[in-house]
Design an enzyme around this catalytic site. Structure first.
Site, PDB file in Angstrom:
ATOM      1  N   GLY A  37      14.032  -8.375  -6.136  1.00 50.71           N
ATOM      2  CA  GLY A  37      13.852  -6.968  -6.475  1.00 50.71           C
ATOM      3  C   GLY A  37      13.593  -6.137  -5.230  1.00 50.71           C
ATOM      4  O   GLY A  37      14.203  -5.080  -5.035  1.00 50.71           O
ATOM      5  N   HIS A  38      12.692  -6.615  -4.381  1.00 49.47           N
ATOM      6  CA  HIS A  38      12.442  -5.917  -3.112  1.00 49.47           C
ATOM      7  C   HIS A  38      13.710  -5.875  -2.259  1.00 49.47           C
ATOM      8  O   HIS A  38      14.014  -4.851  -1.634  1.00 49.47           O
ATOM      9  CB  HIS A  38      11.347  -6.636  -2.317  1.00 49.47           C
ATOM     10  CG  HIS A  38      10.011  -6.647  -2.961  1.00 49.47           C
ATOM     11  ND1 HIS A  38       9.447  -7.790  -3.482  1.00 49.47           N
ATOM     12  CD2 HIS A  38       9.105  -5.653  -3.176  1.00 49.47           C
ATOM     13  CE1 HIS A  38       8.251  -7.511  -3.969  1.00 49.47           C
ATOM     14  NE2 HIS A  38       8.021  -6.227  -3.816  1.00 49.47           N
ATOM     15  N   GLN A  62      -6.080  -0.290  -4.787  1.00 48.34           N
ATOM     16  CA  GLN A  62      -5.457  -0.245  -6.107  1.00 48.34           C
ATOM     17  C   GLN A  62      -5.804  -1.440  -6.979  1.00 48.34           C
ATOM     18  O   GLN A  62      -5.271  -1.588  -8.079  1.00 48.34           O
ATOM     19  CB  GLN A  62      -3.952  -0.091  -5.986  1.00 48.34           C
ATOM     20  CG  GLN A  62      -3.205  -1.270  -5.364  1.00 48.34           C
ATOM     21  CD  GLN A  62      -1.771  -0.912  -5.014  1.00 48.34           C
ATOM     22  OE1 GLN A  62      -1.520  -0.161  -4.068  1.00 48.34           O
ATOM     23  NE2 GLN A  62      -0.820  -1.437  -5.773  1.00 48.34           N
ATOM     24  N   GLY A 151      11.078   0.651  -6.995  1.00 52.29           N
ATOM     25  CA  GLY A 151      11.719   0.082  -8.174  1.00 52.29           C
ATOM     26  C   GLY A 151      11.283   0.774  -9.447  1.00 52.29           C
ATOM     27  O   GLY A 151      10.139   1.228  -9.573  1.00 52.29           O
ATOM     28  N   LYS A 153      10.803  -0.728 -12.167  1.00 58.95           N
ATOM     29  CA  LYS A 153       9.943  -1.606 -12.972  1.00 58.95           C
ATOM     30  C   LYS A 153       8.553  -1.001 -13.122  1.00 58.95           C
ATOM     31  O   LYS A 153       7.954  -1.055 -14.197  1.00 58.95           O
ATOM     32  CB  LYS A 153       9.829  -2.997 -12.340  1.00 58.95           C
ATOM     33  CG  LYS A 153       9.009  -3.961 -13.195  1.00 58.95           C
ATOM     34  CD  LYS A 153       8.801  -5.285 -12.510  1.00 58.95           C
ATOM     35  CE  LYS A 153       7.679  -5.193 -11.490  1.00 58.95           C
ATOM     36  NZ  LYS A 153       6.346  -5.022 -12.141  1.00 58.95           N
ATOM     37  N   GLN A 157       4.282   4.383 -11.926  1.00 58.94           N
ATOM     38  CA  GLN A 157       4.015   4.550 -10.497  1.00 58.94           C
ATOM     39  C   GLN A 157       5.087   5.404  -9.836  1.00 58.94           C
ATOM     40  O   GLN A 157       4.788   6.288  -9.033  1.00 58.94           O
ATOM     41  CB  GLN A 157       3.953   3.187  -9.819  1.00 58.94           C
ATOM     42  CG  GLN A 157       3.868   3.240  -8.300  1.00 58.94           C
ATOM     43  CD  GLN A 157       3.839   1.863  -7.689  1.00 58.94           C
ATOM     44  OE1 GLN A 157       2.798   1.223  -7.650  1.00 58.94           O
ATOM     45  NE2 GLN A 157       4.992   1.390  -7.201  1.00 58.94           N
ATOM     46  N   VAL A 180      15.372  -5.279 -11.214  1.00 64.84           N
ATOM     47  CA  VAL A 180      16.139  -6.516 -11.066  1.00 64.84           C
ATOM     48  C   VAL A 180      15.465  -7.579 -11.922  1.00 64.84           C
ATOM     49  O   VAL A 180      14.234  -7.712 -11.918  1.00 64.84           O
ATOM     50  CB  VAL A 180      16.209  -6.959  -9.598  1.00 64.84           C
ATOM     51  CG1 VAL A 180      16.961  -8.286  -9.465  1.00 64.84           C
ATOM     52  CG2 VAL A 180      16.901  -5.885  -8.758  1.00 64.84           C
ATOM     53  N   SER A 189       8.860  -9.994 -10.405  1.00 62.41           N
ATOM     54  CA  SER A 189       7.555  -9.491  -9.988  1.00 62.41           C
ATOM     55  C   SER A 189       6.895 -10.536  -9.114  1.00 62.41           C
ATOM     56  O   SER A 189       7.047 -11.750  -9.353  1.00 62.41           O
ATOM     57  CB  SER A 189       6.668  -9.201 -11.208  1.00 62.41           C
ATOM     58  OG  SER A 189       5.333  -8.944 -10.810  1.00 62.41           O
ATOM     59  N   SER A 190       6.153 -10.084  -8.124  1.00 59.84           N
ATOM     60  CA  SER A 190       5.405 -11.023  -7.283  1.00 59.84           C
ATOM     61  C   SER A 190       4.385 -11.798  -8.096  1.00 59.84           C
ATOM     62  O   SER A 190       3.982 -12.905  -7.716  1.00 59.84           O
ATOM     63  CB  SER A 190       4.707 -10.263  -6.153  1.00 59.84           C
ATOM     64  OG  SER A 190       5.654  -9.593  -5.334  1.00 59.84           O
TER      65      SER A 190
END
Length: 352
Positions: A37-38, A62, A151, A153, A157, A180, A189-190
């Site tokens: 994705g990144h 955050q 992104g 996703k 944000q 993605v 996602s991480s």
């Protein structure tokens, strides 16, 4: 050759030099643990800008939960290798003390974006979006004039960052890029690396819930509470998932409308805990003619049929969704109104 900076001033000077030579800058802010994705953001920035700059910083402001930031994956060496292989020109990888002098004391100046950050993730994670807005504002200030890639996703944000940049008159064009997804529809996602194999299979419930909501809107459901109930029911049938929210909102305001009427302005949002890992996802929903074809999944997921539809059915969660660099537009609904088979789905793909 890619240059890695730990000092803010060095990174700022590098981008100033790029612009002084007449070249454009594409900025990709990340917290590391880079995945495809990144990389899709980096690839898009490379196509549209002369030079790509990436920031890698796990922002403590955050994270409300200490255990969450402690367990967040950190893979800097691998991240730098991926950046170099993708043609990134410059990376900023600062320490917490470099970003927030005086740490662990909190910075005296923070940024808060009212309205857009109050509900959904904002309600579930108090202070989260203030932390996001503060670090992104600082990164935009450091980077200067650029295009910044985020992104979809993290849709809330993205909306918040766009509002902040516009309200503060920042010389930054915020670019949203399609989510993605893995072959089974789960958004990359991480955090996914923290899921057990069983939990990872259970995570397919999020895109399936969105697919059910998308189909409901497409079939004429105009009451947001009805669409929310349909999505919630899908998640609640998965025993490893604990639903936070599943809602249909106005894509511009992120508020729940009284009625779904704008065919292009509805966004479906879902969040759930799979085990102890919090996952979020979203998609656009609209009314339009669809061409149907059926796939039968297994184990509560989309099953082997997903492989055959690789790169197309995964847009179940919004037009423009991508998998392995391929895009499409489709949705999924349970087949047979009287059927109780949780593994039977109709994947519907937009014609053309």
């Amino acid at each position: 050759m890619m240059i890695v900076h730990e000092a803010i001033d060095d990174f700022r000077r590098a981008l100033d030099h790029t612009r002084s030579s007449g070249s454009s800058v594409g900025l990709v802010p990340t917290m590391g643990a880079l995945h495809d994705g990144h990389m899709s953001l980096i690839e898009r920035a490379s196509r549209e800008c002369d030079q790509v700059a990436v920031t890698i910083f796990v922002n403590p402001l955050q994270f409300g939960d200490v255990s969450d930031i402690t367990s967040y994956p950190r893979t800097l060496a691998a991240d730098l290798d991926r950046c170099a292989a993708s043609g990134v020109a410059v990376v900023l990888a600062p320490s917490v003390e470099e970003m927030y002098p005086g740490w662990p004391e909190l910075p005296s100046t923070t940024v808060s974006v009212g309205g857009l950050g109050d509900e959904w993730e904002g309600r579930s994670r108090p202070g989260h979006f203030d932390g996001v807005a503060t670090v992104v504002a600082k990164l935009f200030s450091i980077a200067g004039r650029c295009r910044a890639y985020f992104g979809e996703k993290d849709f809330q944000q993205l909306a918040l960052v766009r509002r902040m940049a516009a309200d503060l008159g920042m010389p930054v064009e915020v670019v949203g890029c399609p989510t993605v997804r893995d072959r089974d529809g789960v958004a990359l996602s991480s955090r996914n690396v923290r899921l057990t194999p069983e939990q990872r299979r259970a995570a397919t419930v999020l895109p399936r819930a969105l697919a059910a909501g998308t189909a409901a809107v497409a079939s004429g459901h105009v009451r947001p509470d009805e669409v929310s109930a349909i999505m919630s029911a899908v998640v609640e049938r998965q025993p490893l998932a604990r639903l936070d929210y599943a809602v249909a909102v106005d894509a511009a305001t992120l508020e729940v409308p009284s009625r779904i009427s704008d065919i292009a302005g509805t966004r479906l949002l879902v969040a759930a805990l799979i085990g102890t890992v919090r996952l979020i996802d979203n998609c656009a929903a609209s009314v339009g003619p669809l061409v149907e074809r059926e796939l039968v999944g297994s184990d509560g997921g989309v099953g082997d049929g997903a492989v055959q539809a690789h790169g197309r059915m995964l847009a179940t969660v919004g037009a423009g969704a991508a998998t392995a660099g391929r895009a499409g537009a489709a949705t999924a609904v349970r087949t047979g109104g009287e059927s109780t088979d949780p593994n039977r789905w109709t994947w519907t793909q937009e014609s053309g």
